[in-house]
Write a protein that holds these residues in place. Structure first.
Motif, short mmCIF file in Angstrom:
data_model
loop_
_atom_site.label_atom_id
_atom_site.label_comp_id
_atom_site.label_asym_id
_atom_site.label_seq_id
_atom_site.Cartn_x
_atom_site.Cartn_y
_atom_site.Cartn_z
N GLN A 90 0.83 -1.21 0.00
CA GLN A 90 0.00 0.00 0.00
C GLN A 90 0.86 1.26 0.00
N LEU A 91 1.97 1.23 0.74
CA LEU A 91 2.86 2.39 0.76
C LEU A 91 3.51 2.60 -0.60
N LYS A 92 3.81 1.49 -1.28
CA LYS A 92 4.36 1.61 -2.63
C LYS A 92 3.34 2.21 -3.58
N GLN A 93 2.09 1.76 -3.49
CA GLN A 93 1.04 2.32 -4.34
C GLN A 93 0.80 3.80 -4.03
N LEU A 94 0.92 4.16 -2.77
CA LEU A 94 0.76 5.57 -2.39
C LEU A 94 1.83 6.43 -3.07
N CYS A 95 3.06 5.93 -3.09
CA CYS A 95 4.14 6.69 -3.73
C CYS A 95 3.91 6.80 -5.24
N LEU A 96 3.50 5.68 -5.87
CA LEU A 96 3.23 5.70 -7.31
C LEU A 96 2.03 6.59 -7.64
N PHE A 97 1.14 6.77 -6.68
CA PHE A 97 -0.05 7.61 -6.86
C PHE A 97 0.33 9.07 -7.07
N PRO B 35 -11.07 11.88 -14.74
CA PRO B 35 -10.02 11.24 -13.94
C PRO B 35 -8.82 10.86 -14.81
N ILE B 36 -7.62 11.15 -14.31
CA ILE B 36 -6.38 10.86 -15.02
C ILE B 36 -5.67 9.72 -14.30
N ASN B 37 -5.27 8.71 -15.05
CA ASN B 37 -4.57 7.57 -14.47
C ASN B 37 -3.18 7.97 -13.97
N THR B 38 -2.84 7.50 -12.79
CA THR B 38 -1.52 7.73 -12.23
C THR B 38 -0.64 6.52 -12.48
N PHE B 39 0.59 6.59 -12.00
CA PHE B 39 1.52 5.48 -12.18
C PHE B 39 1.07 4.25 -11.41
N ALA B 40 0.21 4.42 -10.41
CA ALA B 40 -0.27 3.28 -9.63
C ALA B 40 -1.25 2.43 -10.42
N GLY B 41 -1.84 2.99 -11.49
CA GLY B 41 -2.73 2.24 -12.36
C GLY B 41 -4.09 1.97 -11.74
N GLY B 42 -4.91 1.18 -12.45
CA GLY B 42 -6.21 0.77 -11.94
C GLY B 42 -7.10 1.94 -11.57
N SER B 43 -7.63 1.89 -10.35
CA SER B 43 -8.56 2.92 -9.88
C SER B 43 -7.83 4.07 -9.19
N TYR B 44 -6.54 4.12 -9.31
CA TYR B 44 -5.76 5.20 -8.69
C TYR B 44 -5.72 6.39 -9.65
N THR B 45 -6.74 7.23 -9.58
CA THR B 45 -6.85 8.36 -10.51
C THR B 45 -6.88 9.68 -9.74
N LEU C 98 -1.18 13.21 -1.22
CA LEU C 98 -2.29 12.71 -2.03
C LEU C 98 -2.70 11.34 -1.53
N LEU C 99 -3.93 11.24 -1.04
CA LEU C 99 -4.43 9.99 -0.46
C LEU C 99 -5.46 9.37 -1.40
N PRO C 100 -5.22 8.15 -1.88
CA PRO C 100 -6.15 7.52 -2.83
C PRO C 100 -7.31 6.80 -2.13
N GLU C 101 -8.47 6.88 -2.73
CA GLU C 101 -9.64 6.15 -2.21
C GLU C 101 -9.42 4.64 -2.30
N ALA C 102 -8.60 4.19 -3.25
CA ALA C 102 -8.37 2.76 -3.41
C ALA C 102 -7.70 2.15 -2.18
N ILE C 103 -7.07 2.98 -1.34
CA ILE C 103 -6.43 2.50 -0.12
C ILE C 103 -7.25 2.86 1.11
N PHE C 104 -7.75 4.08 1.17
CA PHE C 104 -8.41 4.57 2.38
C PHE C 104 -9.92 4.48 2.32
N GLY C 105 -10.48 4.00 1.20
CA GLY C 105 -11.92 3.84 1.09
C GLY C 105 -12.61 5.12 0.68
N THR C 106 -13.93 5.02 0.58
CA THR C 106 -14.73 6.17 0.14
C THR C 106 -15.47 6.85 1.29
N ASP C 107 -15.27 6.35 2.50
CA ASP C 107 -15.94 6.96 3.66
C ASP C 107 -15.14 8.18 4.09
#
Length: 253
Positions: free
Chosen positions: A107-114, A132-142, A182-191
């Motif tokens: 998750q920390l790696k994805q955060l950095c790529l985000f 939404p623009i795709n980041t280096f983390a890919g997938g739903s990390y926009t 920058l905190l992604p919803e893919a890690i921290f959720g949508t709440d």
């Protein structure tokens, strides 16, 4: 003997004629080899982030997750280039909830790529980014970008921040400073918690609020009360004097 001489002469003449009849070969023209295209300027991301600003915390995360190697390869070995958003050290200090301490290594790696886009964007390019623009983390990390009178705003759901300065912006590498992580919803959720309410402005006490007539009403009321007290005092004094005069008159009689 004469016949041999004649034969030698004829052979010599024939050989000479054969050589003169062969056309000379055309000269070889050498085509110059085009010079190779210049390689893009090499940018050492580790060195740049070490000296360009207060980015030691983010650089530590990039190095511990090996993301710095991925970004370095993207920056100098691809035609697309790289755009990197770098939070200041204070952005991590001010980050209370959610915390990064409970994240897994992945998750920390994805955060950095985000924080990176697999393409070079100048500041003016963000005006043309929609959706939404795709980041280096890919997938739903926009990330979502909005240009407001030349200032680039970035939204990730959890984070709303802006580009506060340009650290480096020469194709193929762009590095921009941001004030928040920058905190992604893919890690921290949508709440996502609602933003803190704006502070209620202080309301002046009633006594400090001027009257509609500029304070004249209060002054008039105070004057009226004071005048009434004076009238009552004079009436009491007159009554007392009349009593004294009446008693003195009776005594004389």
């Amino acid at each position: 003997m004469d016949s041999i001489k004649i034969l030698i002469c004829l052979t010599t003449l024939l050989f000479t004629y054969s050589e003169s009849a062969v056309p000379e070969s055309a000269p070889t023209i050498l085509t110059p080899t085009p010079a190779p295209a210049p390689a893009p300027d090499y940018v050492n991301l580790t060195e740049l982030l070490s000296v360009a600003g207060p980015f030691s915390t983010f650089l530590k995360y990039l190095e511990s997750t090996k993301v710095i190697e991925t970004l370095q390869n993207q920056a100098n070995n691809t035609e697309e280039g790289l755009t990197l958003f770098v939070p200041k050290d204070t952005a991590f200090t001010n980050l209370k909830k959610p915390s990064l301490s409970n994240l897994t290594s992945d998750q920390l790696k994805q955060l950095c790529l985000f924080h990176a886009l697999p393409h070079y964007y100048s500041l003016s390019d963000f005006k043309n980014l929609n959706g939404p623009i795709n980041t280096f983390a890919g997938g739903s990390y926009t990330l979502n970008f909005t240009d407001v009178t030349g200032t680039v705003h970035i939204g990730s759901g959890w984070t709303n921040t802006l580009v506060s300065s340009s650290v480096h912006s020469t194709d193929p590498v762009a590095i921009y400073q941001v004030n928040r992580v920058l905190l992604p919803e893919a890690i921290f959720g949508t709440d996502i918690p609602p933003p803190a309410p704006a502070p209620v402005p202080d309301i002046a006490p009633v006594a400090d609020v001027p009257a509609a007539d500029g304070g004249k009403g209060k002054a008039a009321k105070a004057t009226s009360t004071s005048g009434s007290n004076i009238v009552v005092g004079l009436s009491a004094w007159r009554c007392l004097m009349m009593v004294v005069v009446s008693v003195g008159f009776v005594v004389i009689l």
